[in-house]
Design an enzyme around this catalytic site. Structure first.
Site, short mmCIF file in Angstrom:
data_model
loop_
_atom_site.label_atom_id
_atom_site.label_comp_id
_atom_site.label_asym_id
_atom_site.label_seq_id
_atom_site.Cartn_x
_atom_site.Cartn_y
_atom_site.Cartn_z
N ASP A 1 99.37 37.30 33.12
CA ASP A 1 100.54 36.55 33.58
C ASP A 1 100.97 35.52 32.54
O ASP A 1 102.18 35.30 32.31
CB ASP A 1 100.22 35.84 34.90
CG ASP A 1 100.12 36.82 36.07
OD1 ASP A 1 100.55 37.99 35.90
OD2 ASP A 1 99.62 36.42 37.13
N GLU B 1 105.29 44.97 32.03
CA GLU B 1 105.33 44.28 30.75
C GLU B 1 106.59 44.63 29.96
O GLU B 1 106.68 44.35 28.76
CB GLU B 1 104.09 44.62 29.91
CG GLU B 1 103.97 46.08 29.48
CD GLU B 1 103.25 46.96 30.50
OE1 GLU B 1 102.67 47.96 30.10
OE2 GLU B 1 103.25 46.60 31.71
N ASN C 1 94.83 42.72 30.55
CA ASN C 1 94.45 42.57 31.96
C ASN C 1 92.99 42.96 32.18
O ASN C 1 92.25 42.29 32.92
CB ASN C 1 95.36 43.43 32.84
CG ASN C 1 96.69 42.75 33.12
OD1 ASN C 1 96.80 41.53 33.05
ND2 ASN C 1 97.71 43.54 33.41
N ILE D 1 105.36 45.10 25.82
CA ILE D 1 104.23 44.41 25.20
C ILE D 1 103.14 45.44 24.89
O ILE D 1 102.72 46.20 25.78
CB ILE D 1 103.69 43.30 26.11
CG1 ILE D 1 104.80 42.28 26.41
CG2 ILE D 1 102.50 42.60 25.46
CD1 ILE D 1 104.42 41.24 27.43
N ARG E 1 119.04 42.41 12.57
CA ARG E 1 118.49 41.10 12.21
C ARG E 1 117.95 40.40 13.45
O ARG E 1 116.90 39.75 13.40
CB ARG E 1 119.57 40.25 11.54
CG ARG E 1 120.01 40.78 10.18
CD ARG E 1 120.76 39.72 9.39
NE ARG E 1 122.02 39.34 10.03
CZ ARG E 1 123.18 39.94 9.81
NH1 ARG E 1 123.24 40.98 8.97
NH2 ARG E 1 124.28 39.53 10.41
N ARG F 1 113.98 39.29 14.23
CA ARG F 1 113.66 37.93 14.67
C ARG F 1 112.88 37.95 15.97
O ARG F 1 111.97 37.16 16.19
CB ARG F 1 114.94 37.12 14.81
CG ARG F 1 114.70 35.62 14.94
CD ARG F 1 115.95 34.80 14.67
NE ARG F 1 116.93 34.93 15.73
CZ ARG F 1 118.06 35.60 15.64
NH1 ARG F 1 118.37 36.22 14.52
NH2 ARG F 1 118.90 35.66 16.67
N ARG G 1 121.14 33.72 22.95
CA ARG G 1 122.24 32.81 23.20
C ARG G 1 122.43 32.62 24.70
O ARG G 1 121.89 33.36 25.51
CB ARG G 1 123.53 33.36 22.58
CG ARG G 1 123.44 33.62 21.08
CD ARG G 1 124.58 34.51 20.61
NE ARG G 1 124.55 35.81 21.29
CZ ARG G 1 125.42 36.78 21.09
NH1 ARG G 1 126.41 36.62 20.22
NH2 ARG G 1 125.32 37.93 21.74
N LYS H 1 125.62 40.04 24.47
CA LYS H 1 127.07 40.07 24.59
C LYS H 1 127.72 39.87 23.22
O LYS H 1 127.29 39.01 22.44
CB LYS H 1 127.55 38.97 25.54
CG LYS H 1 127.04 39.12 26.97
CD LYS H 1 127.75 40.24 27.71
CE LYS H 1 129.21 39.90 27.98
NZ LYS H 1 129.88 40.96 28.75
#
Length: 684
Positions: free
Chosen positions: A536, A562, A527, A520, A578, A582, A551, A569
């Site tokens: 948090d 963070e 913070n 992040i 892709r 996303r 999935r 898999k």
């Protein structure tokens, strides 16, 4: 009007059917005993083959000749146990016990709980075959001790199913149900062509117990579930008539006589003339006769029962023949032929006493008492009703079934009380003798009361200990789960992923997976400016967004602080970019609402296919791959954040590239040792 409830599914002292033996082996469990695949497969084949007992024995003897000291003990024990059973079914019991003694010695030497449980269960079955049900009952503990540590589902199914049949024969339906449920749990661990067969078999046995306990709704539920499983597995030829029969029995027990008649009539037309179902045809005709009596169609009852009697005599079905003669006797009583009818009913009752299960014999006694009352033999009817009441209490008082000794003491005290009451009325004893008897009865009652109190205390302590153990197991399971999960997000933690990757490395599993490591952006500012509670909230929000785009088979891990790791898999290399786009969009497109502010967030990531560049794990293991992903993540931060750097191909031999990759990813890209792409997140 007595209805037989599937006698072929029980192991009463007058009938010892074969107990089905499971052939399931869960080879993925590393704790399972070592097995000889050739022997196991051949034994499985023989179990499913429609061969005579002698043919099976001959085949197993040939198999035994190929065994040596290098053969795993578990497979040797199984083979010898099956040989012993075949000898037992062929009534060569001395040979059977001799073979089983050798198997027992081998099992003891191996110290394998599965092997010792198999031998103990086989010994119980041999005693059952021999008709020594009491001896079989005394051997149950020796089997259950080893069952606690047994690993093979085949062993646990075989032993629990067998023990359940013995408990049913000993009229302890509660314990029988416990072991049937344990057998079902073992079956649920398997997945082969025998699994649905065993699952249906157990549901039908449980349905029989529910019928005995007059839990008809539960019985019908089990039968319906068995029917659904039968249709799903295309096993109608194996189980269709039996399931239909149990539906008719349950309908009769519920008083739905018209429905039961229709079911039996259709079943009779279906199985008539089929040698496979000869034994059931006789039962169906008997039960149609029973329904005719219940609905007072006596002439029709005589006709169908005589037809059933001919079949029973032809097939030497002694048990069903007794039932038919009992029902014919009952019709005689209904028609006013008291002497003839009662004599026939009494002969059957005397034969059944002590031989049938309590639940079945209790119903027979009720009908015998009804016939005696119709013939105005009230004293005899009263005696039979007293006996029936005792049996009914034993069938439906499940708490007392937990302690056989106390149950027997209770019955003894009731017998003495009834004897005293009869003596008072019939013999008019002197007052002094009556007082002595009362005092003796009081002592007996007090003794039984003390015994019952002790039994209740023992049961309470057992339940308390059991609850404590269950609570401890639950706590241990929670601790184990907590040690592998991040308490803030509920995601798997670094330790869990390391264990998974190490396991995959041992088993050479990764085929076409991928890793995405993300961080992040500017998390420290969140913070510092908004507080750790806001930080948090951001961590939890990012975790949830990652879970939503992944999935079920993918793993989302809180890698630390963070940082998050996504292990994908079976991901196509062309689809990986892709997914990463996303992911960046899911994180950065919508702000995170905290208690104090609405915060816009972005993330920077590195990604790579695993294994990388078709390298094997000795060349580049998961740790080295993660280090490379971490370098890609760092490159993304250096070049502005809110982006993802992906290492997409290896362009030179790894031996030439790995030293540069270990120290300077930018240089490796510059020299075209590897190819990389950069993907940008949504604009802020």
């Amino acid at each position: 009007m007595f209805v037989l409830l599937l006698a072929w599914g029980s192991s009463f002292s007058y009938a010892q059917p074969k107990i089905p033996i499971s052939s399931a082996v869960d080879a993925n469990d590393v704790q399972l005993p070592q097995l000889d695949t050739r022997i196991e497969n051949e034994l499985d084949r023989l179990l499913q083959a429609a061969e005579s007992e002698q043919a099976m024995l001959d085949a197993m003897r040939e198999l035994e000749a190929t065994v040596d000291t290098n053969t795993p003990p578990m497979s040797r024990v199984r083979l010898q146990s099956y040989i012993a059973l075949s000898l037992g079914y062929l009534e060569r019991l001395d040979e059977a016990y001799s073979v089983l003694d050798k198997a027992a010695e081998l099992a003891r030497e191996s110290s394998l709980p599965d092997a010792q449980a198999e031998v103990a269960a086989t010994l119980i079955l041999l005693k059952n075959i021999e008709g020594k049900l009491t001896e079989a009952y005394t051997l149950i503990n020796s089997a259950t001790v080893h069952l606690e540590d047994a690993q093979l589902p085949r062993i646990r199914y075989f032993a629990h199913n067998l023990i359940a049949s013995v408990f049913r024969a000993k009229n302890n339906t509660e314990r029988a149900l416990e072991h049937l449920i344990a057998a079902a749990a073992a079956v649920d661990e398997t997945d082969n062509n025998r699994t649905p067969i065993r699952r249906i078999f157990l549901k039908l046995r449980i349905a029989e117990i529910y019928n005995e306990q007059q839990l008809f709704a539960q019985a019908l539920e089990q039968v319906n579930e068995a029917e659904e499983a039968m249709l799903a597995a295309d096993l109608e030829s194996m189980y269709g008539p039996e399931i239909t029969f149990l539906k008719a029995v349950t309908a009769t027990n519920q008083g739905k006589y018209d429905l039961a008649f229709d079911i039996y009539s259709e079943l009779e037309r279906r199985i008539k003339g089929d040698p496979q179902w000869n034994y059931m045809h006789t039962l169906v005709l008997n039960n149609l006769g029973d329904l005719a009596i219940r609905t007072k169609r006596f002439e029709a009852g005589i006709q169908v029962l005589n037809e059933a009697l001919v079949l029973a005599e032809e097939t030497n079905d002694v048990l069903t023949e007794e039932l038919i003669r009992f029902n014919l006797g009952f019709i005689d009583v209904h028609l006013g032929q008291y002497e003839q009818g009662l004599a026939a009913m009494q002969r059957v009752a005397d034969e059944a006493r002590g031989a049938w299960s309590n639940s079945e014999f209790e119903k027979l006694l009720g009908e015998y008492a009804e016939a005696l009352t119709m013939a105005n033999r009230h004293q005899q009817a009263n005696e039979i009703l007293i006996e029936q009441r005792q049996l009914r209490e034993s069938v439906f008082n499940t708490e007392l079934q937990k302690n056989v000794t106390e149950l027997q003491n209770l019955y003894d005290s009731k017998d003495k009380a009834q004897q005293i009451e009869l003596l008072q009325r019939q013999n008019q004893l002197s007052d002094q003798l009556l007082e002595n008897e009362r005092q003796r009865q009081l002592i007996l009652v007090l003794g039984v009361a003390v015994a019952l109190l002790l039994s209740a205390l023992a049961f309470y302590l057992y339940r308390s200990a059991r609850r404590s153990n269950q609570a401890l197991q639950h706590a241990n399971a929670q601790l184990a789960d907590q040690s592998l999960r991040d308490p803030l997000t509920g995601l798997l933690n670094r330790r869990a992923m390391q264990q998974e990757l190490q396991r995959q490395e041992r088993e050479q599993q990764p085929q076409n997976d991928a890793m995405v490591l993300l961080d992040i952006d500017y998390f420290k500012r969140i913070n510092d400016h908004h507080g750790h509670s806001a930080g948090d909230e951001v961590i939890r929000a990012v975790a949830q967004r990652l879970l939503e785009i992944c999935r079920d088979d993918d793993k989302v891990i809180r890698w630390g602080g963070e940082e998050f790791l996504i292990y994908l898999k079976n991901t196509d290399r062309e689809a990986l970019p892709r997914f990463v786009l996303r992911m960046l969009k899911a994180i950065g497109e919508k702000p995170v609402d905290t208690d104090n502010a609405s915060l816009s967030i972005t993330a920077t990531a590195g990604f790579i296919s695993y294994p990388f560049g078709d390298l094997n794990q000795t060349e580049m293991d998961w740790e080295a791959t993660l280090q490379l992903v971490d370098k890609a993540l760092y490159a993304g931060k250096v070049h502005g954040r809110n982006q993802a750097w992906g290492i997409v191909s290896l362009n030179v031999p790894f031996a030439e590239a790995h030293k540069v990759l270990d120290t300077d990813l930018a240089k490796a890209i510059e020299k075209n040792f590897v190819s990389a792409i950069t993907l940008h997140g949504p604009k802020q």
